[in-house]
Design a protein around this motif. Structure first.
Motif, short mmCIF file in Angstrom:
data_model
loop_
_atom_site.label_atom_id
_atom_site.label_comp_id
_atom_site.label_asym_id
_atom_site.label_seq_id
_atom_site.Cartn_x
_atom_site.Cartn_y
_atom_site.Cartn_z
N TYR A 1 0.81 -1.23 0.00
CA TYR A 1 0.00 0.00 0.00
C TYR A 1 0.84 1.28 0.00
O TYR A 1 0.30 2.35 0.23
CB TYR A 1 -0.95 0.00 1.21
CG TYR A 1 -1.90 -1.18 1.22
CD1 TYR A 1 -2.88 -1.31 0.23
CD2 TYR A 1 -1.83 -2.16 2.21
CE1 TYR A 1 -3.74 -2.39 0.22
CE2 TYR A 1 -2.70 -3.24 2.20
CZ TYR A 1 -3.65 -3.35 1.21
OH TYR A 1 -4.51 -4.42 1.19
N CYS B 1 -9.47 3.25 4.85
CA CYS B 1 -10.28 3.76 3.72
C CYS B 1 -9.68 3.47 2.36
O CYS B 1 -10.38 3.56 1.35
CB CYS B 1 -10.48 5.28 3.87
SG CYS B 1 -8.92 6.21 3.78
N GLY B 2 -8.39 3.15 2.30
CA GLY B 2 -7.76 2.87 1.00
C GLY B 2 -7.88 4.05 0.06
O GLY B 2 -7.61 5.19 0.45
N THR C 1 -15.36 3.77 -0.89
CA THR C 1 -16.50 3.72 0.05
C THR C 1 -16.68 5.08 0.71
O THR C 1 -17.81 5.53 0.93
CB THR C 1 -16.26 2.62 1.11
OG1 THR C 1 -16.11 1.38 0.44
CG2 THR C 1 -17.41 2.52 2.09
N ALA D 1 -3.33 3.88 7.16
CA ALA D 1 -1.90 3.94 7.50
C ALA D 1 -1.07 4.37 6.30
O ALA D 1 0.11 4.69 6.46
CB ALA D 1 -1.43 2.58 8.01
N SER D 2 -1.65 4.39 5.11
CA SER D 2 -0.87 4.70 3.90
C SER D 2 -1.04 6.16 3.49
O SER D 2 -2.14 6.60 3.16
CB SER D 2 -1.31 3.79 2.75
OG SER D 2 -0.88 4.32 1.52
N ALA E 1 -3.16 7.02 10.44
CA ALA E 1 -3.05 6.36 11.75
C ALA E 1 -3.17 4.86 11.59
O ALA E 1 -3.71 4.36 10.60
CB ALA E 1 -4.15 6.87 12.68
N ASP E 2 -2.70 4.17 12.62
CA ASP E 2 -2.85 2.72 12.74
C ASP E 2 -4.20 2.45 13.41
O ASP E 2 -4.51 3.08 14.43
CB ASP E 2 -1.69 2.21 13.62
CG ASP E 2 -1.66 0.70 13.73
OD1 ASP E 2 -2.74 0.08 13.82
OD2 ASP E 2 -0.55 0.15 13.75
N PHE E 3 -4.98 1.53 12.84
CA PHE E 3 -6.31 1.32 13.42
C PHE E 3 -6.30 0.68 14.80
O PHE E 3 -7.33 0.55 15.44
CB PHE E 3 -7.26 0.59 12.46
CG PHE E 3 -6.73 -0.64 11.78
CD1 PHE E 3 -6.12 -1.66 12.48
CD2 PHE E 3 -6.89 -0.79 10.40
CE1 PHE E 3 -5.65 -2.81 11.85
CE2 PHE E 3 -6.42 -1.93 9.73
CZ PHE E 3 -5.80 -2.93 10.47
N ALA F 1 -13.81 -1.79 6.28
CA ALA F 1 -13.98 -2.72 5.15
C ALA F 1 -12.65 -3.24 4.64
O ALA F 1 -11.74 -2.47 4.31
CB ALA F 1 -14.74 -2.03 4.01
N PHE F 2 -12.54 -4.55 4.57
CA PHE F 2 -11.41 -5.22 3.93
C PHE F 2 -10.06 -4.75 4.47
O PHE F 2 -9.13 -4.55 3.68
CB PHE F 2 -11.45 -5.02 2.41
CG PHE F 2 -12.72 -5.49 1.75
CD1 PHE F 2 -13.24 -6.74 2.03
CD2 PHE F 2 -13.40 -4.67 0.87
CE1 PHE F 2 -14.42 -7.18 1.44
CE2 PHE F 2 -14.58 -5.09 0.27
CZ PHE F 2 -15.09 -6.34 0.55
C1 LIG Z 1 -7.69 -3.66 0.75
S1 LIG Z 1 -7.49 -2.04 1.32
C2 LIG Z 1 -9.18 -1.66 1.68
C3 LIG Z 1 -9.56 -0.27 1.33
C4 LIG Z 1 -11.02 0.11 1.47
N1 LIG Z 1 -11.54 -0.02 2.80
C5 LIG Z 1 -11.91 -0.63 0.50
O1 LIG Z 1 -12.87 -1.28 0.93
O2 LIG Z 1 -11.66 -0.56 -0.70
C6 LIG Z 1 -6.79 -2.24 2.94
C7 LIG Z 1 -6.41 -0.91 3.58
O3 LIG Z 1 -6.06 -1.13 4.96
C8 LIG Z 1 -4.99 -0.26 5.28
N2 LIG Z 1 -4.31 -0.76 6.47
C9 LIG Z 1 -3.65 -1.93 6.62
N3 LIG Z 1 -3.17 -2.03 7.89
C10 LIG Z 1 -3.56 -0.90 8.54
C11 LIG Z 1 -3.39 -0.44 9.88
N4 LIG Z 1 -2.71 -1.15 10.80
N5 LIG Z 1 -3.93 0.75 10.22
C12 LIG Z 1 -4.61 1.49 9.29
N6 LIG Z 1 -4.81 1.10 8.02
C13 LIG Z 1 -4.29 -0.09 7.64
C14 LIG Z 1 -4.13 -0.27 4.02
O4 LIG Z 1 -3.23 0.84 3.98
C15 LIG Z 1 -5.19 -0.26 2.92
O5 LIG Z 1 -5.52 1.03 2.52
#
Ligand SMILES: C[S@@+](CC[C@H](N)C(=O)[O-])C[C@H]1O[C@@H](n2cnc3c(N)ncnc32)[C@H](O)[C@@H]1O
Length: 271
Positions: free
Chosen positions: A17, A63-64, A68, A86-87, A110-112, A128-129
């Motif tokens: 990411y 949110c990627g 959404t 986080a990205s 931020a980190d979730f 989501a995802f």
């Molecule tokens: C597959 S994408 C999903 C994006 C979006 N929610 C969607 O449904 O299309 C996964 C997302 O999770 C984020 N992510 C992964 N680990 C994370 C963390 N520890 N804290 C915050 N975001 C994180 C990635 O940076 C990426 O944007």
């Protein structure tokens, strides 16, 4: 380090990411292939719109690229919306897409597991995802629950363990990765089968529903475009999409190539 690339922090916060391209290419290849299953962003917005009034404070966690997020601003007309990821690169895309649509929304890097948000700040949260990137998704759910006000609603979305399993067999049959069928599911930490149990530790689960998505890759190039974005396989063939497509065409039976994934939605409320 985990053997599952979706749980390897170096990969998740690095190659997977760090930029926009892999996620955008993967999403486009999948959308082109999809022949059945509901639109995920629409389903999430519909589930929330049934429970959350206009003018709410909404979080989109992980949110990627903001697909959404945009749908939420359109359908819920929130008073405030925080898109968290986080990205930095993906947040920039989300911010630009919100700006281009003239939509309100703040992006938060931020980190979730550790959200820089006050207790009880939000009426609704979408997750989501993304929790399948956590080895401890329950801790992230607890943190999201902390940020919801009592009575606030969360929609959490993930995929089944066996998602895209047919592709493992194709990759194996094409002799591109001898271990393709024995690698762990990318979704092993948070999937359709453990979604309810993990969410119920911190939120009251109102409903879980499952929706089967079917994908048909029209030809070897289309399949190669998707396979090249998945970190599950160890494909050593060089030459990018053209060479991968040629190998698939020579070694597999005729297209289309069909695969499935179950998308699961939990609607849950903070007690
Ligand atoms: C597959 S994408 C999903 C994006 C979006 N929610 C969607 O449904 O299309 C996964 C997302 O999770 C984020 N992510 C992964 N680990 C994370 C963390 N520890 N804290 C915050 N975001 C994180 C990635 O940076 C990426 O944007």
């Amino acid at each position: 380090m985990s053997t599952n690339p979706f749980l390897d922090p170096t990969l998740v916060h690095g190659d997977l990411y760090r930029g926009n391209d892999r996620l955008a290419d993967r999403t486009h290849a999948l959308h082109r292939a999809k022949i059945s299953g509901s639109d995920v962003a629409d389903t999430i917005a519909h589930l929330l719109a049934a429970r959350v009034p206009r003018g709410a404070v909404v979080l989109d966690i992980g949110c990627g690229r903001g697909t959404t997020t945009l749908r939420l601003t359109d359908r819920l007309r929130p008073r405030r919306l925080f898109a968290v990821d986080a990205s930095v690169a993906l947040l920039r895309t989300t911010r630009d897409r919100l700006g281009a649509a003239g939509a309100l929304g703040s992006v938060v890097c931020a980190d979730f597991h550790h959200l820089p948000l006050p207790d009880s700040v939000a009426d609704a949260a979408v997750v989501a995802f993304c929790l399948y990137h956590s080895p401890t998704p329950g801790l992230a759910v607890a943190e999201i629950a902390r940020c919801l006000c009592p009575g606030g609603t969360a929609v959490l979305v993930t995929k089944s363990l066996d998602s895209y399993g047919e592709l493992d067999h194709l990759v194996h049959a094409a002799e591109l990765d001898p271990h393709a069928t024995s690698r762990p599911s990318l979704y092993e930490s948070f999937h359709s089968g453990n979604l309810h149990t993990i969410v119920a530790k911190n939120l009251t689960v109102i409903d879980v529903h499952h929706d089967e998505h079917v994908f048909q890759f029209a030809d070897a190039t289309h399949l190669a475009r998707y396979l090249i974005t998945t970190p599950k396989y160890r494909i050593t063939l060089t030459g990018g999409i053209p060479n991968l497509a040629e190998a698939l065409q020579q070694r597999l039976s005729k297209p289309p190539y069909t695969t499935r994934s179950t998308v699961s939605y939990a609607v849950a409320v903070r007690p």
